[in-house]
Design an enzyme around this catalytic site. Structure first.
Site, PDB file in Angstrom:
ATOM      1  N   SER A  70      -3.713  -3.347  -0.530  1.00 41.44           N
ATOM      2  CA  SER A  70      -2.551  -4.103  -0.071  1.00 41.44           C
ATOM      3  C   SER A  70      -2.968  -5.489   0.422  1.00 41.44           C
ATOM      4  CB  SER A  70      -1.920  -3.302   1.084  1.00 41.44           C
ATOM      5  OG  SER A  70      -0.869  -3.998   1.656  1.00 41.44           O
TER       6      SER A  70
ATOM      7  N   HIS B  47      -1.968  -7.738   2.579  1.00 36.50           N
ATOM      8  CA  HIS B  47      -1.966  -8.265   3.955  1.00 36.50           C
ATOM      9  C   HIS B  47      -3.109  -7.768   4.822  1.00 36.50           C
ATOM     10  CE1 HIS B  47       0.007  -4.876   6.359  1.00 36.50           C
ATOM     11  NE2 HIS B  47       0.156  -4.443   5.129  1.00 36.50           N
TER      12      HIS B  47
ATOM     13  N   CYS C 222       4.940   6.447  18.379  1.00 34.56           N
ATOM     14  CA  CYS C 222       6.181   6.810  19.033  1.00 34.56           C
ATOM     15  C   CYS C 222       7.107   7.400  17.974  1.00 34.56           C
ATOM     16  CB  CYS C 222       6.817   5.570  19.636  1.00 34.56           C
ATOM     17  SG  CYS C 222       8.120   5.979  20.757  1.00 34.56           S
TER      18      CYS C 222
ATOM     19  N   GLN D 157      -7.706  -0.020   3.570  1.00 33.22           N
ATOM     20  CA  GLN D 157      -8.534  -0.569   4.648  1.00 33.22           C
ATOM     21  C   GLN D 157      -9.896  -1.033   4.141  1.00 33.22           C
ATOM     22  OE1 GLN D 157      -7.785  -1.254   7.819  1.00 33.22           O
ATOM     23  NE2 GLN D 157      -5.712  -0.445   7.673  1.00 33.22           N
TER      24      GLN D 157
ATOM     25  N   ASN E  39      -7.972   4.205   8.453  1.00 31.02           N
ATOM     26  CA  ASN E  39      -7.360   3.068   9.160  1.00 31.02           C
ATOM     27  C   ASN E  39      -7.455   3.180  10.677  1.00 31.02           C
ATOM     28  OD1 ASN E  39      -5.535   5.195   8.156  1.00 31.02           O
ATOM     29  ND2 ASN E  39      -4.040   4.253   9.507  1.00 31.02           N
TER      30      ASN E  39
ATOM     31  N   GLY F  25       0.817  -1.212   0.000  1.00 28.06           N
ATOM     32  CA  GLY F  25       0.000   0.000   0.000  1.00 28.06           C
ATOM     33  C   GLY F  25       0.850   1.261   0.000  1.00 28.06           C
ATOM     34  N   THR F  26       1.933   1.231   0.752  1.00 29.20           N
ATOM     35  CA  THR F  26       2.774   2.427   0.860  1.00 29.20           C
ATOM     36  C   THR F  26       3.326   2.812  -0.507  1.00 29.20           C
ATOM     37  OG1 THR F  26       3.318   1.888   3.140  1.00 29.20           O
ATOM     38  CG2 THR F  26       4.826   3.386   1.995  1.00 29.20           C
TER      39      THR F  26
HETATM   40  N1  PLP Z   1      -2.907   3.092   3.636  1.00 32.03           N
HETATM   41  C1  PLP Z   1      -3.651   2.719   4.679  1.00 32.03           C
HETATM   42  C2  PLP Z   1      -4.996   3.345   4.877  1.00 32.03           C
HETATM   43  C3  PLP Z   1      -3.183   1.762   5.576  1.00 32.03           C
HETATM   44  O1  PLP Z   1      -3.930   1.408   6.611  1.00 32.03           O
HETATM   45  C4  PLP Z   1      -1.903   1.186   5.347  1.00 32.03           C
HETATM   46  C5  PLP Z   1      -1.331   0.196   6.298  1.00 32.03           C
HETATM   47  O2  PLP Z   1      -1.598   0.236   7.474  1.00 32.03           O
HETATM   48  C6  PLP Z   1      -1.173   1.590   4.239  1.00 32.03           C
HETATM   49  C7  PLP Z   1      -1.705   2.548   3.401  1.00 32.03           C
HETATM   50  C8  PLP Z   1       0.173   1.010   3.936  1.00 32.03           C
HETATM   51  O3  PLP Z   1       0.057  -0.281   3.413  1.00 32.03           O
HETATM   52  P1  PLP Z   1       1.310  -1.291   3.445  1.00 32.03           P
HETATM   53  O4  PLP Z   1       1.395  -1.808   4.842  1.00 32.03           O
HETATM   54  O5  PLP Z   1       0.938  -2.378   2.486  1.00 32.03           O
HETATM   55  O6  PLP Z   1       2.501  -0.546   3.014  1.00 32.03           O
END
Ligand code: PLP
Length: 398
Positions: free
Chosen positions: A200, A202, A326, A180, A152, A72-73
């Protein structure tokens, strides 16, 4: 520890055994590089093509609109950076909502340093984008609007269709981070009106380290990862074959079982919310009361640090997530809760509980029982908890 209770499904989910079975051959006997010109390569290129076809069909897209990423990132970074750079000659103003994931917020801040102007679109008390303010924020030089499908942290579902329609009428590209939402809500790029969309593996019982960026055909964004000719020369790097096979199977199962899973986890979540609201005083339910992801409950507990609650629950075998992150040794309250107007004290005391298909009602009840006791203990230790307040009375925070 035995009898652990996992209530952090928004952070990640276990791989479904059915998904794992599909993936396993691609680690061992079917290990070829899909770019190789021999039979080993052909075997895996077929698997990647099939995965792309499956994903496309499930979200109402064409296979040529699907790009596999490392998660996702990367997909979020790519959409924002790729659009910002590709459209820079038309304008350098970008809008992202104030409650986006750090994958978007941090990228937007980097782009500011490169000379882009960014508006962080405001949200209401529930975390939903304020449509009137968003409309006013769009300028002639705006090229990109990014608003997540669902949040999220607090689970609030955004008015994505309305935002898409607004963007279309103003000629601005619209991206939605559906990380999400995928698997939790029906996902169709046509219905949603998104020009770009990310998710994403996972988060819906698929593998980590693999994701998707959908880019509507005709929209030409820039690359962020340069290298070989993978992903139609848009994203270099040897394809994570087992990963994309797993992601496609996980999405297939999630879509097939979506209504049933949503009904099951929302029943767990609703019982949890109802009991917590009734039995624990001085708390606030964060996010929209109804318009939220089926698995999400997020509470602020006044006079309690979210981190302390997280650690105490962890000692009892219950895994949750706190709203504070943190950073450089100090606890920063969640940017999402602050954007929703929560005072710092309440933002610091927030904890997210996200349910999954393997949780049970008995686990919900045990969690509420442990939570009740823990909150009383932590408040008794807190210098901030006014002694005249009694734990037995139940006023909810406004
Ligand atoms: N965008 C949202 C809304 C998320 O909740 C997350 C992960 O927590 C991400 C992007 C990032 O996804 P990834 O963990 O696959 O990099």
């Amino acid at each position: 520890m035995e009898n652990r209770i996992y209530l952090d499904h928004a952070a990640t989910t276990p791989v479904d055994p059915r998904v794992l079975q599909k993936m396993l051959p691609y680690f061992t006997e079917k290990f070829g590089n899909p770019n190789s010109q021999h039979a080993f390569g052909r075997e895996t290129v077929t698997a990647v093509d099939d995965a792309r076809d499956t994903v496309a069909a499930l979200i109402g897209a064409k296979p040529s609109e699907i790009y596999f990423t490392s998660g996702g990132t990367e997909a979020d970074n790519w959409a924002l950076r790729g659009a910002a750079h590709a459209f820079a000659s038309r304008g350098k103003h970008l809008i992202v909502s104030a409650v986006e994931h750090p994958a978007m917020i941090a990228t937007a801040k980097e782009l500011q340093k490169e000379g882009f102007s960014v508006t962080f679109a405001e949200v209401d008390e529930y975390g939903a984008v304020d449509m009137a303010k968003l409309e006013r924020a769009i300028r002639p030089d705006t090229t990109f609007v990014g608003v997540m499908t669902a949040n999220n942290e607090v689970g609030t579902i955004q008015p994505v269709r309305e935002i898409a329609a607004l963007c279309k009428s103003r000629g601005v590209a619209f991206f939605t981070d559906a990380v999400q939402a995928a698997g939790a809500l029906p996902l169709n790029v046509g219905d949603m009106g998104a020009d770009m969309l990310s998710f994403s593996g996972h988060k819906f019982y698929g593998p980590k380290g693999v994701g998707v960026l959908y880019v509507r055909s005709g929209l030409r964004i820039g690359r962020i990862i340069t290298g070989g000719h993978q992903e139609r020369s848009m994203r270099g790097g040897t394809t994570n074959v087992a990963g994309v096979v797993g992601l496609a199977e996980a999405l297939r199962l999630a879509c097939a079982e979506q209504a049933q899973s949503a009904a099951y986890v929302s029943a767990l979540r609703d019982r949890f919310i109802a009991r917590v609201l009734k039995e624990i005083p001085y708390i606030k339910l964060n996010g929209h009361p109804q318009n939220r992801l089926p698995a999400n409950a997020n509470f602020s507990f006044r006079y309690v640090e979210g981190e302390s609650l997280l650690f105490s629950l962890d000692l009892n075998g219950i895994a949750v997530s706190s709203g504070s992150a943190c950073s450089s040794g100090s606890l920063e309250p969640s940017h999402v809760l602050l954007a929703m107007g929560l005072p710092e004290g309440l933002a610091h005391g927030s904890v997210r509980f996200t349910f999954g298909k393997d949780n049970t009602m008995a686990e919900v009840d045990r969690t509420v029982d442990v939570l009740k006791e823990t909150v009383v203990k932590l408040r008794a230790l807190s210098p901030l908890f006014p002694k005249e307040l009694k734990n037995e009375v139940f006023p909810q925070e406004a």
